[in-house]
Design a protein around this motif. Structure first.
Motif, PDB file in Angstrom:
ATOM      1  N   ASP A  62    -120.049  13.976  22.912  1.00 23.86           N
ATOM      2  CA  ASP A  62    -119.211  15.140  23.230  1.00 23.86           C
ATOM      3  C   ASP A  62    -119.413  16.262  22.212  1.00 23.86           C
ATOM      4  O   ASP A  62    -119.405  17.452  22.565  1.00 23.86           O
ATOM      5  CB  ASP A  62    -117.735  14.729  23.263  1.00 23.86           C
ATOM      6  CG  ASP A  62    -117.417  13.822  24.452  1.00 23.86           C
ATOM      7  OD1 ASP A  62    -118.245  13.757  25.382  1.00 23.86           O
ATOM      8  OD2 ASP A  62    -116.351  13.176  24.436  1.00 23.86           O
ATOM      9  N   THR A  63    -119.591  15.892  20.949  1.00 25.14           N
ATOM     10  CA  THR A  63    -119.804  16.887  19.903  1.00 25.14           C
ATOM     11  C   THR A  63    -121.122  17.624  20.115  1.00 25.14           C
ATOM     12  O   THR A  63    -121.220  18.828  19.858  1.00 25.14           O
ATOM     13  CB  THR A  63    -119.795  16.218  18.510  1.00 25.14           C
ATOM     14  OG1 THR A  63    -118.561  15.532  18.320  1.00 25.14           O
ATOM     15  CG2 THR A  63    -119.957  17.251  17.402  1.00 25.14           C
ATOM     16  N   ALA A  64    -122.129  16.890  20.597  1.00 23.36           N
ATOM     17  CA  ALA A  64    -123.459  17.477  20.793  1.00 23.36           C
ATOM     18  C   ALA A  64    -123.450  18.613  21.811  1.00 23.36           C
ATOM     19  O   ALA A  64    -124.363  19.443  21.830  1.00 23.36           O
ATOM     20  CB  ALA A  64    -124.443  16.391  21.232  1.00 23.36           C
ATOM     21  N   LYS A  65    -122.408  18.659  22.637  1.00 22.64           N
ATOM     22  CA  LYS A  65    -122.320  19.713  23.652  1.00 22.64           C
ATOM     23  C   LYS A  65    -121.969  21.064  23.039  1.00 22.64           C
ATOM     24  O   LYS A  65    -122.217  22.108  23.642  1.00 22.64           O
ATOM     25  CB  LYS A  65    -121.252  19.348  24.694  1.00 22.64           C
ATOM     26  CG  LYS A  65    -121.564  18.073  25.487  1.00 22.64           C
ATOM     27  CD  LYS A  65    -120.404  17.716  26.412  1.00 22.64           C
ATOM     28  CE  LYS A  65    -120.649  16.419  27.161  1.00 22.64           C
ATOM     29  NZ  LYS A  65    -119.498  16.034  28.016  1.00 22.64           N
ATOM     30  N   VAL A  66    -121.386  21.038  21.834  1.00 22.36           N
ATOM     31  CA  VAL A  66    -120.888  22.293  21.247  1.00 22.36           C
ATOM     32  C   VAL A  66    -121.517  22.625  19.889  1.00 22.36           C
ATOM     33  O   VAL A  66    -121.243  23.676  19.335  1.00 22.36           O
ATOM     34  CB  VAL A  66    -119.348  22.246  21.101  1.00 22.36           C
ATOM     35  CG1 VAL A  66    -118.687  22.247  22.459  1.00 22.36           C
ATOM     36  CG2 VAL A  66    -118.899  21.039  20.289  1.00 22.36           C
ATOM     37  N   VAL A  67    -122.344  21.728  19.344  1.00 19.54           N
ATOM     38  CA  VAL A  67    -123.000  22.033  18.068  1.00 19.54           C
ATOM     39  C   VAL A  67    -124.504  21.819  18.204  1.00 19.54           C
ATOM     40  O   VAL A  67    -124.958  21.117  19.111  1.00 19.54           O
ATOM     41  CB  VAL A  67    -122.461  21.157  16.906  1.00 19.54           C
ATOM     42  CG1 VAL A  67    -120.966  21.357  16.730  1.00 19.54           C
ATOM     43  CG2 VAL A  67    -122.787  19.681  17.112  1.00 19.54           C
ATOM     44  N   ASN A  68    -125.271  22.426  17.303  1.00 17.70           N
ATOM     45  CA  ASN A  68    -126.721  22.258  17.362  1.00 17.70           C
ATOM     46  C   ASN A  68    -127.135  20.925  16.747  1.00 17.70           C
ATOM     47  O   ASN A  68    -126.313  20.204  16.174  1.00 17.70           O
ATOM     48  CB  ASN A  68    -127.437  23.430  16.675  1.00 17.70           C
ATOM     49  CG  ASN A  68    -127.052  23.573  15.202  1.00 17.70           C
ATOM     50  OD1 ASN A  68    -126.730  22.589  14.532  1.00 17.70           O
ATOM     51  ND2 ASN A  68    -127.100  24.792  14.693  1.00 17.70           N
ATOM     52  N   ALA A  69    -128.432  20.617  16.861  1.00 21.06           N
ATOM     53  CA  ALA A  69    -128.935  19.323  16.398  1.00 21.06           C
ATOM     54  C   ALA A  69    -128.739  19.140  14.903  1.00 21.06           C
ATOM     55  O   ALA A  69    -128.444  18.032  14.432  1.00 21.06           O
ATOM     56  CB  ALA A  69    -130.415  19.185  16.757  1.00 21.06           C
ATOM     57  N   ARG A  70    -128.886  20.202  14.144  1.00 22.68           N
ATOM     58  CA  ARG A  70    -128.745  20.102  12.678  1.00 22.68           C
ATOM     59  C   ARG A  70    -127.307  19.732  12.304  1.00 22.68           C
ATOM     60  O   ARG A  70    -127.072  18.877  11.443  1.00 22.68           O
ATOM     61  CB  ARG A  70    -129.155  21.419  12.025  1.00 22.68           C
ATOM     62  CG  ARG A  70    -129.252  21.361  10.504  1.00 22.68           C
ATOM     63  CD  ARG A  70    -129.881  22.622   9.964  1.00 22.68           C
ATOM     64  NE  ARG A  70    -131.248  22.770  10.437  1.00 22.68           N
ATOM     65  CZ  ARG A  70    -132.294  22.194   9.870  1.00 22.68           C
ATOM     66  NH1 ARG A  70    -132.118  21.408   8.821  1.00 22.68           N
ATOM     67  NH2 ARG A  70    -133.508  22.393  10.339  1.00 22.68           N
ATOM     68  N   SER A  71    -126.334  20.378  12.945  1.00 16.92           N
ATOM     69  CA  SER A  71    -124.922  20.073  12.678  1.00 16.92           C
ATOM     70  C   SER A  71    -124.588  18.656  13.135  1.00 16.92           C
ATOM     71  O   SER A  71    -123.842  17.935  12.467  1.00 16.92           O
ATOM     72  CB  SER A  71    -124.017  21.075  13.385  1.00 16.92           C
ATOM     73  OG  SER A  71    -124.224  22.382  12.878  1.00 16.92           O
ATOM     74  N   GLN A  72    -125.136  18.266  14.279  1.00 13.75           N
ATOM     75  CA  GLN A  72    -124.898  16.914  14.796  1.00 13.75           C
ATOM     76  C   GLN A  72    -125.442  15.870  13.815  1.00 13.75           C
ATOM     77  O   GLN A  72    -124.780  14.865  13.529  1.00 13.75           O
ATOM     78  CB  GLN A  72    -125.579  16.759  16.156  1.00 13.75           C
ATOM     79  CG  GLN A  72    -125.307  15.429  16.843  1.00 13.75           C
ATOM     80  CD  GLN A  72    -126.098  15.289  18.135  1.00 13.75           C
ATOM     81  OE1 GLN A  72    -126.669  16.256  18.629  1.00 13.75           O
ATOM     82  NE2 GLN A  72    -126.161  14.093  18.668  1.00 13.75           N
ATOM     83  N   SER A  73    -126.614  16.131  13.288  1.00 13.54           N
ATOM     84  CA  SER A  73    -127.223  15.215  12.325  1.00 13.54           C
ATOM     85  C   SER A  73    -126.381  15.100  11.068  1.00 13.54           C
ATOM     86  O   SER A  73    -126.222  14.008  10.508  1.00 13.54           O
ATOM     87  CB  SER A  73    -128.639  15.693  11.981  1.00 13.54           C
ATOM     88  OG  SER A  73    -129.265  14.812  11.085  1.00 13.54           O
ATOM     89  N   ARG A  74    -125.811  16.231  10.626  1.00 10.22           N
ATOM     90  CA  ARG A  74    -124.975  16.225   9.419  1.00 10.22           C
ATOM     91  C   ARG A  74    -123.706  15.414   9.636  1.00 10.22           C
ATOM     92  O   ARG A  74    -123.260  14.676   8.755  1.00 10.22           O
ATOM     93  CB  ARG A  74    -124.615  17.650   9.022  1.00 10.22           C
ATOM     94  CG  ARG A  74    -124.102  17.783   7.601  1.00 10.22           C
ATOM     95  CD  ARG A  74    -123.129  18.905   7.418  1.00 10.22           C
ATOM     96  NE  ARG A  74    -121.863  18.635   8.070  1.00 10.22           N
ATOM     97  CZ  ARG A  74    -121.328  19.412   8.998  1.00 10.22           C
ATOM     98  NH1 ARG A  74    -121.939  20.500   9.396  1.00 10.22           N
ATOM     99  NH2 ARG A  74    -120.173  19.096   9.560  1.00 10.22           N
TER     100      ARG A  74
END
Length: 298
Positions: A62-74
């Motif tokens: 669900d988070t991946a829908k609103v943040v980019n890959a770099r933020s998701q990885s963090r």
């Protein structure tokens, strides 16, 4: 175990055991708070001990829908660290993120300024105002010593060892290092210190702080950002820059002039040489010249 208690214990661990700065602790905490908010929003009652991999996986999806890959990885990295702490403290035996992969992201190369662009920014400073001398000294120090903005605003008068040609810098985790400072940077700091700072009414507790605002207190990070952004607009610079850009430029220009990575690592205060190695990727032409000059088959 409640989330609030686990988070507080984790914050204490990061501060006391790992010696992280408040900014780093806040960033780690933010990832956990996002998960806590997600559980509350979805009426999920799982504790830090009972939370399942499926719940974590759905949260990340669900988070991946609103943040980019770099933020998701963090976020994944921050949560993995939190649950590893719970294992370390014997609260649990498994990490629900063990089998969750971070998204593949390209390595982001830092923006840099040319020597000419740095000169243009510094020349654009209005020296008719008292804060102009301060701003020139700050930018010369950012670039001349490769400092982080937090290191700059925390620099003390007692950290200046000009006779020896060094300044003492307090970096991440309160780790201290000595950084060489060239004569031109010393000159601009002395002008500010002797001709401007001496005439400021300094507030109690800031007597040793080098760079002060007009009220005699320590500058904020945001103020340094604003000063640099305004100068960029003033000269019509199209690049998106920040105080950190001067630090990147310091390292890149040293590398281009054949400084070795180990020396750059020590001056920047990087714990790992791999962090410093990112600057190798900035200028492929420099690498070509090195091979042409030093390889026996040239």
């Amino acid at each position: 175990m409640k989330w609030e208690h686990a988070l507080k214990d984790y914050q204490d661990y990061l501060k006391i055991e790992r010696g992280l700065s408040k900014n780093s602790i806040d960033n780690y905490s933010l990832d956990i708070k996002k998960l806590m908010n997600y559980l509350e929003t979805n009426n999920l009652t799982q504790s830090p001990i009972s939370i399942t991999q499926e719940t974590i996986q759905q949260f990340i999806y669900d988070t991946a829908k609103v943040v980019n890959a770099r933020s998701q990885s963090r976020i994944i990295s921050g949560l993995r660290s939190f649950f590893n702490y719970l294992i370390f403290e014997d609260y649990t035996t498994t990490n629900p993120l063990d089998f969750i992969e971070s998204p593949k992201i390209g390595r982001k190369l830092p923006d840099t300024l040319s020597e000419e662009e740095i000169d243009q920014l510094i020349k654009a400073i209005d020296l008719s105002k008292a804060e102009g001398e301060r701003n020139r000294a700050m930018l010369e120090t950012l670039y001349g010593c490769g400092l982080r903005v937090s290191e700059l605003i925390n620099l003390k008068v007692s950290d200046l060892f000009f006779d020896e040609g060094f300044i003492k810098v307090t970096g991440k985790g309160d780790k201290q290092r000595f950084v060489p400072i060239v004569n031109v940077t010393q000159k601009f700091i002395n002008i500010y210190k002797d001709e401007v700072r001496n005439h400021i009414t300094i507030q109690p507790g800031f007597e040793d702080t080098l760079f002060l605002n007009r009220r005699g207190k320590q500058l904020t990070r945001a103020m340094v950002f604003t000063i640099i952004k305004q100068l960029a607009v003033k000269i019509g610079l199209k690049k998106s820059i920040s105080p950190h850009t001067f630090r990147h430029s310091f390292a890149t220009h040293l590398l281009q002039n054949n400084a070795d990575l180990r020396s750059i690592q020590l001056m920047l205060g990087h714990e790992s040489i791999t962090t410093t190695e990112i600057y190798v990727h900035l200028d492929k032409s420099h690498l070509t010249k090195v091979v042409e000059k030093f390889h026996p088959r040239k």
